[in-house]
Every structure is written in structure tokens, then in C-alpha cells.
Write an enzyme that holds these catalytic residues in place. Structure first.
Site: not given
Ligand code: IMP
Ligand code: MG
Length: 177
Positions: A43, A103-104, A106, A108, A110, A134, A161
Site C-alpha cells: 500500500k 515508496d521506500i 530499506d 531492499g 520488497t 534509506k 505508515d
Molecule cells: P524493505 O523490504 O526493507 O526494503 O522495506 C520496504 C517496505 O517497507 C517499503 O515498501 C515500506 O512499505 C516499508 N518501510 C520501510 N521503511 C519504512 C519507514 O521508514 N516507514 C514506513 N514504512 C517503511
Molecule cells: Mg511498501
């Protein structure tokens, strides 16, 4: 404290986000042309995707647009580490050049899960775009387009969120209390 009422320190204002998205749209259209197949990861990316696709339109793109829903965080500031497909694509990406929008970035996980899924479904190429990257060590992939390089802290707003609160904020910031 009731949900959604913690103090927020603004990191990126609505104006800063809007200005960066116009420039990002120009970069994307210069690289991909007018016919890309966009896939927004829900989302978290729904607000960013809604603004980006209209900036892409102004920059000359006439894309197809689809969505998939992935979940990893649950109700905390830490990723559960496991990515799950909560709802699939509606439009077959086979043979298409896809631009994945999130959106972001972190860890990686996702984005790399989403990219692998699209390639497994036959997409001919997958480029990636995130509003925020990040400062995390060694993610499994580097997005092709990045809005802002963001400090390694939990941020909310503009679709992001904390336990399903704060997505409606027009800016992005830190929870401070
Ligand atoms: P990753 O899989 O660790 O890269 O995280 C990515 C997903 O986690 C993003 O698509 C966001 O939905 C969520 N996410 C990562 N960091 C944050 C944050 O600081 N605030 C809110 N959602 C986050
Ligand atoms: Mg997300």
C-alpha cells in the site's frame, strides 16, 4: 496516546516532494520513452504513485498502470523480514518493459521480491523507482530512479505508515515522541 497523534518532525515538505517528482518524471521519460508499463507496490506507494503518474503524463508518458500488494511490516517499525504477496497483478506483464514504483527502499527485500515476480511472469525488463532510499548497507538491488536519499530512520507520511496511521500526511517526517 490515541493512534496517529504523535509529533512529527518534517523531513521533506509537500513542496519539496512535488518539485522532486516533476524532475524525476523528466528523468524517467528521457530514459524509458512514452509507453512504459507501470506497476505500483501497495500500500505504501499509493500517494507517491498517484502524483508520479500525473507528472509522467505532463512529461509525455502514456503508460499502462497496474498494482500489486505486498506486506512485510505488520504493526511495528521493524520489517518482519518476510515479504508476502497480498494481491496479485491484474494485467499480464509478459513482454513488457515495466517500471516498478515503491515508496521506500530499506533492506531492499520488497523491491527485489516484486522485481523477481515480474520477471517470473515474463516482463522483458524491469526498472525500479523509489521515492526514498534509506542509507542501508548493501541492499540486494539499486533502484534505477531515486527521489531522495533518506537517513536510516523510520519515516511516516505521504503514504508511509506506522501501524496504518499517518499515510494521509502531505509531508514526510520522523515520529519524535
Ligand atoms: P524493505 O523490504 O526493507 O526494503 O522495506 C520496504 C517496505 O517497507 C517499503 O515498501 C515500506 O512499505 C516499508 N518501510 C520501510 N521503511 C519504512 C519507514 O521508514 N516507514 C514506513 N514504512 C517503511
Ligand atoms: Mg511498501
Amino acid at each position: 496516546m490515541p493512534g496517529g497523534e504523535r509529533k512529527i518532525e518534517v523531513l521533506y515538505s509537500a513542496e519539496a516532494i512535488a518539485g522532486r517528482i516533476e524532475a524525476l518524471a523528466q528523468e524517467i521519460v528521457a530514459a524509458l520513452g512514452r509507453d512504459a508499463h507501470l506497476v505500483a507496490v501497495l500500500k505504501g506507494s499509493f500517494v507517491f504513485a498517484a502524483d508520479l503518474i500525473r507528472a509522467l503524463h505532463r512529461a509525455g508518458m502514456r503508460p499502462r498502470i497496474d498494482f500489486l500488494t505486498l506486506a512485510s511490516y505488520g504493526e511495528s517499525e521493524r520489517s518482519s523480514g518476510e515479504v508476502r504477496l497480498a494481491s496479485p497483478l491484474a494485467d499480464n506483464p509478459a513482454g513488457r518493459t515495466v517500471l516498478l514504483i515503491d515508496d521506500i527502499l530499506d533492506s531492499g527485500r520488497t523491491l527485489s521480491y516484486a522485481k523477481d515476480l515480474l520477471l517470473a511472469q515474463g516482463a522483458s525488463a524491469v526498472t525500479t523507482c523509489v521515492l526514498l532510499r534509506k542509507a542501508t548497507k548493501a541492499p540486494p538491488l539499486n533502484p534505477d530512479f531515486v527521489g531522495f536519499e533518506c537517513p536510516a530512520r523510520f519515516v511516516v507520511g505521504y503514504g508511509l505508515d506506522y501501524a496504518h496511521f499517518y499515510r494521509e500526511l502531505p509531508y514526510i517526517g520522523y515520529l519524535t515522541d
